[in-house]
Design a protein around this motif. Structure first.
Motif, PDB file in Angstrom:
ATOM      1  N   THR A 189       4.387 -10.112  27.005  1.00  0.00           N
ATOM      2  CA  THR A 189       3.225 -10.988  27.070  1.00  0.00           C
ATOM      3  C   THR A 189       2.726 -11.226  25.650  1.00  0.00           C
ATOM      4  O   THR A 189       3.149 -10.589  24.709  1.00  0.00           O
ATOM      5  CB  THR A 189       2.106 -10.335  27.901  1.00  0.00           C
ATOM      6  N   GLY A 190       1.810 -12.175  25.498  1.00  0.00           N
ATOM      7  CA  GLY A 190       1.223 -12.380  24.172  1.00  0.00           C
ATOM      8  C   GLY A 190       1.415 -13.786  23.655  1.00  0.00           C
ATOM      9  O   GLY A 190       1.728 -14.714  24.391  1.00  0.00           O
ATOM     10  N   SER A 191       1.264 -13.949  22.356  1.00  0.00           N
ATOM     11  CA  SER A 191       1.270 -15.269  21.716  1.00  0.00           C
ATOM     12  C   SER A 191       2.688 -15.776  21.498  1.00  0.00           C
ATOM     13  O   SER A 191       3.643 -15.227  22.027  1.00  0.00           O
ATOM     14  CB  SER A 191       0.523 -15.186  20.387  1.00  0.00           C
ATOM     15  N   ALA A 192       2.814 -16.794  20.678  1.00  0.00           N
ATOM     16  CA  ALA A 192       4.096 -17.478  20.504  1.00  0.00           C
ATOM     17  C   ALA A 192       5.035 -16.708  19.581  1.00  0.00           C
ATOM     18  O   ALA A 192       4.861 -16.728  18.370  1.00  0.00           O
ATOM     19  CB  ALA A 192       3.847 -18.879  19.940  1.00  0.00           C
ATOM     20  N   PRO A 193       6.035 -16.028  20.136  1.00  0.00           N
ATOM     21  CA  PRO A 193       6.962 -15.272  19.294  1.00  0.00           C
ATOM     22  C   PRO A 193       8.121 -16.134  18.823  1.00  0.00           C
ATOM     23  O   PRO A 193       8.428 -17.179  19.389  1.00  0.00           O
ATOM     24  CB  PRO A 193       7.462 -14.193  20.254  1.00  0.00           C
ATOM     25  N   SER A 194       8.804 -15.669  17.782  1.00  0.00           N
ATOM     26  CA  SER A 194      10.044 -16.310  17.347  1.00  0.00           C
ATOM     27  C   SER A 194      11.151 -15.952  18.329  1.00  0.00           C
ATOM     28  O   SER A 194      11.201 -14.840  18.857  1.00  0.00           O
ATOM     29  CB  SER A 194      10.416 -15.843  15.943  1.00  0.00           C
ATOM     30  N   LEU A 195      12.036 -16.897  18.559  1.00  0.00           N
ATOM     31  CA  LEU A 195      13.133 -16.726  19.497  1.00  0.00           C
ATOM     32  C   LEU A 195      14.423 -17.261  18.895  1.00  0.00           C
ATOM     33  O   LEU A 195      14.420 -17.851  17.817  1.00  0.00           O
ATOM     34  CB  LEU A 195      12.829 -17.464  20.810  1.00  0.00           C
ATOM     35  N   MET A 196      15.510 -17.062  19.606  1.00  0.00           N
ATOM     36  CA  MET A 196      16.791 -17.643  19.221  1.00  0.00           C
ATOM     37  C   MET A 196      17.615 -17.886  20.479  1.00  0.00           C
ATOM     38  O   MET A 196      17.536 -17.111  21.438  1.00  0.00           O
ATOM     39  CB  MET A 196      17.547 -16.720  18.267  1.00  0.00           C
ATOM     40  N   VAL A 197      18.381 -18.975  20.481  1.00  0.00           N
ATOM     41  CA  VAL A 197      19.268 -19.299  21.592  1.00  0.00           C
ATOM     42  C   VAL A 197      20.694 -19.369  21.061  1.00  0.00           C
ATOM     43  O   VAL A 197      20.952 -19.958  20.010  1.00  0.00           O
ATOM     44  CB  VAL A 197      18.905 -20.655  22.240  1.00  0.00           C
ATOM     45  N   ILE A 198      21.639 -18.784  21.782  1.00  0.00           N
ATOM     46  CA  ILE A 198      23.061 -18.889  21.463  1.00  0.00           C
ATOM     47  C   ILE A 198      23.708 -19.622  22.629  1.00  0.00           C
ATOM     48  O   ILE A 198      23.612 -19.173  23.775  1.00  0.00           O
ATOM     49  CB  ILE A 198      23.691 -17.507  21.249  1.00  0.00           C
ATOM     50  N   HIS A 199      24.357 -20.748  22.350  1.00  0.00           N
ATOM     51  CA  HIS A 199      24.772 -21.629  23.441  1.00  0.00           C
ATOM     52  C   HIS A 199      25.915 -22.547  23.032  1.00  0.00           C
ATOM     53  O   HIS A 199      26.347 -22.555  21.874  1.00  0.00           O
ATOM     54  CB  HIS A 199      23.568 -22.451  23.922  1.00  0.00           C
ATOM     55  N   HIS A 200      26.368 -23.329  24.024  1.00  0.00           N
ATOM     56  CA  HIS A 200      27.438 -24.319  23.831  1.00  0.00           C
ATOM     57  C   HIS A 200      26.895 -25.709  24.175  1.00  0.00           C
ATOM     58  O   HIS A 200      27.225 -26.268  25.226  1.00  0.00           O
ATOM     59  CB  HIS A 200      28.649 -23.989  24.701  1.00  0.00           C
ATOM     60  N   PRO A 201      26.058 -26.307  23.319  1.00  0.00           N
ATOM     61  CA  PRO A 201      25.497 -27.628  23.636  1.00  0.00           C
ATOM     62  C   PRO A 201      26.592 -28.678  23.753  1.00  0.00           C
ATOM     63  O   PRO A 201      27.497 -28.753  22.925  1.00  0.00           O
ATOM     64  CB  PRO A 201      24.578 -27.905  22.434  1.00  0.00           C
ATOM     65  N   ALA A 202      26.513 -29.465  24.807  1.00  0.00           N
ATOM     66  CA  ALA A 202      27.491 -30.530  25.057  1.00  0.00           C
ATOM     67  C   ALA A 202      28.907 -29.992  25.181  1.00  0.00           C
ATOM     68  O   ALA A 202      29.874 -30.735  24.991  1.00  0.00           O
ATOM     69  CB  ALA A 202      27.419 -31.606  23.968  1.00  0.00           C
ATOM     70  N   GLY A 203      29.055 -28.708  25.505  1.00  0.00           N
ATOM     71  CA  GLY A 203      30.386 -28.110  25.631  1.00  0.00           C
ATOM     72  C   GLY A 203      31.071 -27.880  24.305  1.00  0.00           C
ATOM     73  O   GLY A 203      32.251 -27.535  24.269  1.00  0.00           O
ATOM     74  N   ARG A 204      30.338 -28.030  23.207  1.00  0.00           N
ATOM     75  CA  ARG A 204      30.898 -27.885  21.866  1.00  0.00           C
ATOM     76  C   ARG A 204      31.043 -26.412  21.492  1.00  0.00           C
ATOM     77  O   ARG A 204      30.582 -25.523  22.205  1.00  0.00           O
ATOM     78  CB  ARG A 204      29.979 -28.589  20.854  1.00  0.00           C
ATOM     79  N   PRO A 205      31.677 -26.119  20.344  1.00  0.00           N
ATOM     80  CA  PRO A 205      31.788 -24.720  19.903  1.00  0.00           C
ATOM     81  C   PRO A 205      30.437 -24.033  19.801  1.00  0.00           C
ATOM     82  O   PRO A 205      29.402 -24.670  19.620  1.00  0.00           O
ATOM     83  CB  PRO A 205      32.461 -24.853  18.527  1.00  0.00           C
ATOM     84  N   LYS A 206      30.461 -22.727  19.898  1.00  0.00           N
ATOM     85  CA  LYS A 206      29.250 -21.914  20.010  1.00  0.00           C
ATOM     86  C   LYS A 206      28.361 -22.023  18.776  1.00  0.00           C
ATOM     87  O   LYS A 206      28.821 -21.943  17.647  1.00  0.00           O
ATOM     88  CB  LYS A 206      29.644 -20.453  20.248  1.00  0.00           C
TER      89      LYS A 206
END
Length: 332
Positions: A189-206
């Protein structure tokens, strides 16, 4: 490995480029972020360019600040190791009314016991579309597909929930022995923390998204986490990671608009997933699931096997994310 896969994964048959309609990749607010491909290309790591309504490749190229290639990291880098259990999920779907087949890209993560976590809408268990086959492509880091490996998935989840939009499927071939598994933690819970996403947008390389990637200050339903991390079609099923390299939410919908500072993408909070899923609770506690999966398939929106009030309290979490710690990690 099946012969049809070996054919597509060797020699000159691995081709550069990718497939997808821009109308799917850049869908409007609150759009599920799958990415389509021609069903005849199912099983190929690097998919050939087909006709499309736009050029998602150019969009990605113009967003280098948002999408950072994992391939450019030193493989000893903590972020590279953190990204190892993340793969591209390819699904072959059949329209129950017409019998026509189509393909869709999503993102998924390896869990202990060779399970894979992704969105339910990637592997729907109701409605007009039925998943016929599914694979996860690991180590797809460059467009030529060099070093990538494909593992078959059971297309029917061992556990799912349509309302929370998650599905857990079993992978064949013991991929966790090579790529490990992701770490899960309750959403703080709490305020706006920093985050990160690891993904394959549009099926492209990671890739990873970390530039201006954070939770919004105004949140909605307790089961959701609103965030402003850049994604595209194909990012559905990716985790949002905290400073401790743990997945704290499962991305499911796009909604960011360039000229709207109040717009946001949506994820399901890990707290809600842990409360709903017997399998995930075991994994988050460091326990390997039983050989039979340890959990039955949940009905769409079902909330069976809820934790006790004491367990629920421990899952909720009270500490804010360590934003400075995340920034320190990203600078290393």
């Amino acid at each position: 490995m099946p012969a049809w896969l070996q054919t597509h994964l060797t020699g000159t048959n691995i081709r550069a480029a990718f497939i997808g309609a821009m109308s799917l990749a850049l869908a409007g607010p609150a759009a599920a972020q799958t990415m389509g491909f021609d069903p005849s290309d199912f099983g190929k790591v690097s998919m050939p360019r087909r006709q499309s309504t736009g050029d998602a490749a150019t969009h990605i190229e113009n967003n280098k600040g948002a999408f950072e290639p994992i391939a450019e990291l030193d493989q000893r880098d903590p972020l590279a190791k953190m990204a190892k259990p993340v793969g591209r999920i390819d699904i072959l779907l059949k329209d129950n009314k017409t019998g026509k087949q189509s393909g869709a890209h999503c993102t998924g993560e390896l869990l202990p016991g060779d399970y894979v976590l992704t969105n339910h809408h990637c592997l729907p268990q109701s409605g007009e579309m039925t998943p016929m086959r599914a694979i996860i492509v690991m180590d797809f880091l460059t467009q030529d597909g060099k070093g990538a490996k494909v593992f078959e998935l059971e297309p029917k989840p061992v556990e799912f929930n349509a309302n929370l939009d998650y599905a857990i499927v079993k992978a064949k071939g013991n991929p966790t022995a090579t790529y490990g598994s992701v770490k899960l933690a309750a959403t703080p819970t709490g305020s706006a923390p920093s985050l990160m996403v690891i993904h394959h947008p549009a099926g492209r390389p990671k890739v990873m998204s970390r530039f201006r990637c954070m939770a919004t200050r105004q949140q909605g339903d307790a089961a959701e986490l609103r965030h402003r991390c850049d994604t595209l079609g194909g990012s559905s099923g990716s985790l949002l990671y905290n400073a401790g390299n743990a997945g704290i939410a499962l991305h499911k919908q796009g909604g960011l608009a360039p000229n709207d500072p109040n717009s946001y993408n949506t994820a399901t909070s890990m707290t809600a997933l842990l409360q709903a899923s017997p399998l995930l609770r075991k994994m988050a506690g460091g326990q390997a699931p039983a050989a039979d999966g340890g959990g039955a398939v949940a009905s769409g929106g079902g909330q069976d096997d809820q934790p006790s009030s004491t367990e629920r309290s421990s899952l909720r979490g009270s500490d804010n994310l360590d934003t400075d710690g995340m920034n320190s990690l990203l600078k290393n």
